[in-house]
Design a protein around this motif. Structure first.
Motif, PDB file in Angstrom:
ATOM      1  N   LEU A  89       0.799  -1.218   0.000  1.00 31.65           N
ATOM      2  CA  LEU A  89       0.000   0.000   0.000  1.00 31.65           C
ATOM      3  C   LEU A  89       0.840   1.280   0.000  1.00 31.65           C
ATOM      4  CD1 LEU A  89      -2.850  -0.937   2.502  1.00 31.65           C
ATOM      5  CD2 LEU A  89      -2.991  -0.824   0.002  1.00 31.65           C
ATOM      6  N   ALA A  90       2.083   1.190   0.451  1.00 30.73           N
ATOM      7  CA  ALA A  90       2.914   2.399   0.576  1.00 30.73           C
ATOM      8  C   ALA A  90       3.078   3.160  -0.745  1.00 30.73           C
ATOM      9  CB  ALA A  90       4.272   2.043   1.163  1.00 30.73           C
ATOM     10  N   PRO A  91       3.460   2.514  -1.861  1.00 30.67           N
ATOM     11  CA  PRO A  91       3.606   3.273  -3.109  1.00 30.67           C
ATOM     12  C   PRO A  91       2.271   3.780  -3.651  1.00 30.67           C
ATOM     13  CG  PRO A  91       3.945   0.933  -3.499  1.00 30.67           C
ATOM     14  CD  PRO A  91       3.905   1.116  -2.027  1.00 30.67           C
ATOM     15  N   ILE A  92       1.190   3.106  -3.298  1.00 32.13           N
ATOM     16  CA  ILE A  92      -0.130   3.555  -3.727  1.00 32.13           C
ATOM     17  C   ILE A  92      -0.480   4.860  -3.029  1.00 32.13           C
ATOM     18  CG2 ILE A  92      -2.591   2.984  -3.601  1.00 32.13           C
ATOM     19  CD1 ILE A  92      -1.662   0.016  -4.027  1.00 32.13           C
ATOM     20  N   GLN A 327      -0.664 -10.341  -7.326  1.00 33.75           N
ATOM     21  CA  GLN A 327       0.360 -11.370  -7.142  1.00 33.75           C
ATOM     22  C   GLN A 327       1.754 -10.940  -7.577  1.00 33.75           C
ATOM     23  OE1 GLN A 327      -2.538 -11.540  -8.894  1.00 33.75           O
ATOM     24  NE2 GLN A 327      -3.142 -13.669  -9.245  1.00 33.75           N
ATOM     25  N   TYR A 328       1.810 -10.154  -8.640  1.00 30.86           N
ATOM     26  CA  TYR A 328       3.096  -9.817  -9.250  1.00 30.86           C
ATOM     27  C   TYR A 328       3.969  -8.936  -8.351  1.00 30.86           C
ATOM     28  CZ  TYR A 328       0.851 -11.677 -13.408  1.00 30.86           C
ATOM     29  OH  TYR A 328       0.204 -12.498 -14.295  1.00 30.86           O
ATOM     30  N   PHE A 329       3.389  -8.421  -7.289  1.00 28.86           N
ATOM     31  CA  PHE A 329       4.153  -7.600  -6.343  1.00 28.86           C
ATOM     32  C   PHE A 329       5.047  -8.446  -5.441  1.00 28.86           C
ATOM     33  CE2 PHE A 329       4.483  -5.707  -2.072  1.00 28.86           C
ATOM     34  CZ  PHE A 329       5.086  -4.503  -2.371  1.00 28.86           C
ATOM     35  N   TYR A 330       4.714  -9.715  -5.256  1.00 28.16           N
ATOM     36  CA  TYR A 330       5.351 -10.541  -4.227  1.00 28.16           C
ATOM     37  C   TYR A 330       6.490 -11.392  -4.772  1.00 28.16           C
ATOM     38  CZ  TYR A 330       1.691  -8.975  -1.171  1.00 28.16           C
ATOM     39  OH  TYR A 330       0.872  -8.179  -0.417  1.00 28.16           O
ATOM     40  N   LYS A 331       7.605 -11.370  -4.057  1.00 32.56           N
ATOM     41  CA  LYS A 331       8.821 -12.025  -4.527  1.00 32.56           C
ATOM     42  C   LYS A 331       8.692 -13.542  -4.622  1.00 32.56           C
ATOM     43  CE  LYS A 331      12.072  -8.483  -2.960  1.00 32.56           C
ATOM     44  NZ  LYS A 331      13.238  -8.160  -2.104  1.00 32.56           N
ATOM     45  N   TYR A 340       7.086  -3.554 -10.147  1.00 30.62           N
ATOM     46  CA  TYR A 340       5.637  -3.440  -9.920  1.00 30.62           C
ATOM     47  C   TYR A 340       5.259  -2.034  -9.443  1.00 30.62           C
ATOM     48  CZ  TYR A 340       0.966  -4.844  -8.215  1.00 30.62           C
ATOM     49  OH  TYR A 340      -0.390  -4.960  -7.993  1.00 30.62           O
ATOM     50  N   ALA A 341       5.881  -1.583  -8.371  1.00 33.25           N
ATOM     51  CA  ALA A 341       5.553  -0.265  -7.815  1.00 33.25           C
ATOM     52  C   ALA A 341       5.975   0.856  -8.758  1.00 33.25           C
ATOM     53  CB  ALA A 341       6.209  -0.087  -6.453  1.00 33.25           C
ATOM     54  N   ASP A 342       7.096   0.675  -9.445  1.00 31.52           N
ATOM     55  CA  ASP A 342       7.574   1.715 -10.363  1.00 31.52           C
ATOM     56  C   ASP A 342       6.587   1.948 -11.506  1.00 31.52           C
ATOM     57  OD1 ASP A 342       9.879   2.164  -8.919  1.00 31.52           O
ATOM     58  OD2 ASP A 342      11.054   0.696 -10.049  1.00 31.52           O
ATOM     59  N   LYS A 343       5.924   0.890 -11.948  1.00 33.87           N
ATOM     60  CA  LYS A 343       4.946   1.047 -13.030  1.00 33.87           C
ATOM     61  C   LYS A 343       3.711   1.810 -12.557  1.00 33.87           C
ATOM     62  CE  LYS A 343       5.133  -3.362 -14.222  1.00 33.87           C
ATOM     63  NZ  LYS A 343       4.874  -4.621 -14.959  1.00 33.87           N
ATOM     64  N   ILE A 344       3.319   1.602 -11.309  1.00 32.48           N
ATOM     65  CA  ILE A 344       2.204   2.384 -10.764  1.00 32.48           C
ATOM     66  C   ILE A 344       2.601   3.854 -10.688  1.00 32.48           C
ATOM     67  CG2 ILE A 344       0.739   2.767  -8.742  1.00 32.48           C
ATOM     68  CD1 ILE A 344       0.889  -0.224  -8.181  1.00 32.48           C
ATOM     69  N   ARG A 345       3.834   4.117 -10.258  1.00 34.41           N
ATOM     70  CA  ARG A 345       4.326   5.505 -10.196  1.00 34.41           C
ATOM     71  C   ARG A 345       4.345   6.142 -11.590  1.00 34.41           C
ATOM     72  NH1 ARG A 345       8.252   2.836  -6.675  1.00 34.41           N
ATOM     73  NH2 ARG A 345       7.840   3.417  -4.492  1.00 34.41           N
ATOM     74  N   LEU A 346       4.841   5.391 -12.577  1.00 33.54           N
ATOM     75  CA  LEU A 346       4.936   5.913 -13.935  1.00 33.54           C
ATOM     76  C   LEU A 346       3.550   6.215 -14.500  1.00 33.54           C
ATOM     77  CD1 LEU A 346       6.417   6.590 -16.552  1.00 33.54           C
ATOM     78  CD2 LEU A 346       6.426   4.128 -17.097  1.00 33.54           C
ATOM     79  N   MET A 347       2.623   5.287 -14.362  1.00 34.99           N
ATOM     80  CA  MET A 347       1.268   5.495 -14.856  1.00 34.99           C
ATOM     81  C   MET A 347       0.629   6.717 -14.202  1.00 34.99           C
ATOM     82  SD  MET A 347      -2.117   5.049 -13.695  1.00 34.99           S
ATOM     83  CE  MET A 347      -1.978   3.816 -12.402  1.00 34.99           C
ATOM     84  N   SER A 348       0.764   6.830 -12.882  1.00 38.98           N
ATOM     85  CA  SER A 348       0.162   7.945 -12.155  1.00 38.98           C
ATOM     86  C   SER A 348       0.751   9.277 -12.598  1.00 38.98           C
ATOM     87  CB  SER A 348       0.366   7.760 -10.652  1.00 38.98           C
ATOM     88  OG  SER A 348      -0.184   6.539 -10.209  1.00 38.98           O
ATOM     89  N   LYS A 349       2.065   9.314 -12.747  1.00 31.67           N
ATOM     90  CA  LYS A 349       2.762  10.538 -13.163  1.00 31.67           C
ATOM     91  C   LYS A 349       2.348  10.951 -14.578  1.00 31.67           C
ATOM     92  CE  LYS A 349       7.485  12.460 -13.275  1.00 31.67           C
ATOM     93  NZ  LYS A 349       7.621  12.848 -14.700  1.00 31.67           N
ATOM     94  N   MET A 350       2.259   9.977 -15.478  1.00 39.47           N
ATOM     95  CA  MET A 350       1.880  10.286 -16.853  1.00 39.47           C
ATOM     96  C   MET A 350       0.469  10.856 -16.918  1.00 39.47           C
ATOM     97  SD  MET A 350       3.464   7.204 -19.181  1.00 39.47           S
ATOM     98  CE  MET A 350       3.019   8.059 -20.713  1.00 39.47           C
TER      99      MET A 350
END
Length: 365
Positions: A89-92, A327-331, A340-350
C-alpha cells in the motif's frame, strides 16, 4: 503450455485470460476453432448507451487491482503502525499524495491452496486500521472479485443465491474491518464472465456498473477442443442459456478462445463506448456494463517501456482505465515483477502530467 508456464509467459507481453483486452475481430476472419460453430447474436439486446453528463468535457483515468488478499494477510500478521506502512500500500499512498491516484482493490475471500495450505480469509483481517480505512475512503475502495483464485471462470454459470452469498460474505467482512462506505459499487468479476442471474443479484445488492467482455459470440456445442485448459467443462457445468464462447485477439494465441456469459457486449456497443465515459445500460437487469480492460494497459502485462509507449498512444482520449493484479508484487510469486511499484508511479505521473483527473470507476454511472 501448462499453467505455470502460462503464468510465467503472462508476466510480460502474453495476455492472461483474466485480464486481456477482448477484441472483436473481423466477421470474415474467423479462427479455426469457430469456423463451423453457430454464430450467435448479441446477448444484451434491450439496452441503450448512456453517459454521465457530469464528465462532459473532462479527461479522467481510473485504476483497479484484481486478485488481492495477500496484502491483507500481511497487514493482519505484521501489524505495521499505519495501514500505509504496508509495502504493497505504501507506493499507492505515495501516488495518491503526488498525483491524485484513486484505486479500487478487488478481493478474494480467501487464499488458494494452489500456493500452499496456509489459508487466510477475510474473516481474519484485523480491524485495527478501521480509522485509516475510513479516513481514506474517498480514494481507496475495496470490492467483490471471487471466493479464491481457482477454479477459472467461477461466475460463468453462477446462481442468484451463490452470487448473493459471496457478496454478503465479502461485504460483511469489509464493513467489519474497514467500516461502511469502503465497498465499491463497481465490479470486476474474476475471469470476467457473470451469469444473468448473477448480474441481477449484484444489481439487487447495490452494484451499479461492471466489467464485460466483447466480440462475436458462438454456440458451444460440447466440443471441448474449442477451448484451452479444460474450459469447455466450465461451460458445461450448470450451464446457463446465455453461456457461449468467443474469439479475442491476444498476444498469446493459445488463449484466443474464451468463455463468455451475460456480461458480454457486441462489437458495435463496445465501439460506441470505448475510451469514453459512455456505457451500455441493460434494461432487463438494470446493470451498466463497460469494457474496462480495453481502455489502457494492464500493468502486469507490460514493462515500463511498453507502458509508456502504449499510454502515449491513448493520450487525449477522454477516459482511460488501467488495471493490475496483486500477485506480481510478491517475490515468492512465480511471475514476480521487481518494477511493480515503479509502473504504478509511472502510470500515475503520466496521467497527472497529461491533465487527467483520477476518478473511481463507480463514479462513471
Amino acid at each position: 503450455m501448462n499453467r505455470r508456464d502460462f503464468l510465467k509467459a503472462s508476466s510480460l507481453g502474453a495476455l492472461t485470460m483474466a485480464s486481456a483486452p477482448f477484441a472483436a475481430g473481423a466477421k470474415d476472419d474467423v479462427p479455426a476453432f469457430a469456423k463451423d460453430a453457430k454464430r450467435l447474436g448479441p446477448v444484451i439486446k434491450n439496452a441503450e448507451i448512456r453517459s454521465n453528463p457530469a464528465f462532459a468535457g473532462k479527461k479522467a483515468a481510473s485504476f483497479f487491482i484484481d486478485d488481492a488478499i495477500w496484502f491483507l494477510r500481511d497487514l493482519t500478521r505484521n501489524r505495521p503502525k499505519s495501514l500505509f506502512d504496508n509495502p504493497f500500500l505504501a507506493p499507492i499512498r505515495e501516488c495518491h499524495d503526488k498525483y491524485g491516484l484513486k484505486l479500487q482493490i478487488n478481493l478474494f475471500y480467501r487464499t488458494d491452496f494452489y500456493y500452499g495450505m496456509d489459508e487466510f480469509t477475510l474473516a481474519e483481517v484485523t480491524d485495527a486500521y478501521k480509522g485509516e480505512w475510513q479516513a481514506n475512503k474517498d480514494w481507496l475502495k475495496l470490492g467483490f472479485h471471487s471466493l479464491q483464485e481457482f477454479p477459472d471462470y467461477p461466475w460463468l454459470n453462477a446462481s442468484y443465491a451463490d452470487v448473493k452469498k459471496y457478496y454478503d460474505m465479502v461485504y460483511g467482512e469489509i464493513a467489519r474491518f474497514a467500516g461502511e462506505g469502503i465497498f465499491t459499487s463497481a465490479l470486476v468479476p474474476h475471469w470476467c464472465p457473470m451469469s444473468k442471474e448473477g448480474c441481477r443479484a449484484l444489481k439487487d445488492n447495490g452494484i451499479k456498473i461492471m466489467e464485460c467482455s466483447i466480440g462475436e459470440r458462438y454456440y458451444y456445442d460440447g466440443d471441448r477442443t474449442r477451448l484451452p485448459y479444460g474450459h469447455g467443462m466450465r461451460i458445461e457445468q450448470n450451464r446457463k442459456p446465455e453461456t457461449a464462447f468467443f474469439w479475442r485477439d491476444t498476444r498469446n494465441k493459445e488463449i484466443s478462445a474464451s468463455a463468455c456469459a451475460y456480461n458480454h457486449i457486441s462489437p458495435e456497443q463496445e465501439a460506441e463506448t470505448r475510451n469514453s465515459f459512455k456505457y451500455v445500460y441493460d434494461k432487463d437487469t438494470g446493470m451498466a456494463f463497460k469494457h474496462l480492460f480495453c481502455d489502457a494497459p494492464c500493468l502486469n502485462l507490460v514493462d515500463e517501456k511498453l507502458l509508456r509507449e502504449d499510454t502515449m498512444k491513448l493520450l487525449g482520449r477522454e477516459y482511460l482505465v488501467f488495471s493490475d493484479h496483486e500477485q506480481y508484487f510478491y517475490k515468492d510469486y512465480l511471475a514476480y515483477q521487481s518494477d511493480y511499484a515503479d509502473k504504478i508511479r509511472l502510470m500515475s505521473k503520466m496521467m497527472k502530467e497529461a491533465g487527467y483527473e483520477f476518478i473511481l470507476v463507480e463514479n462513471v454511472v
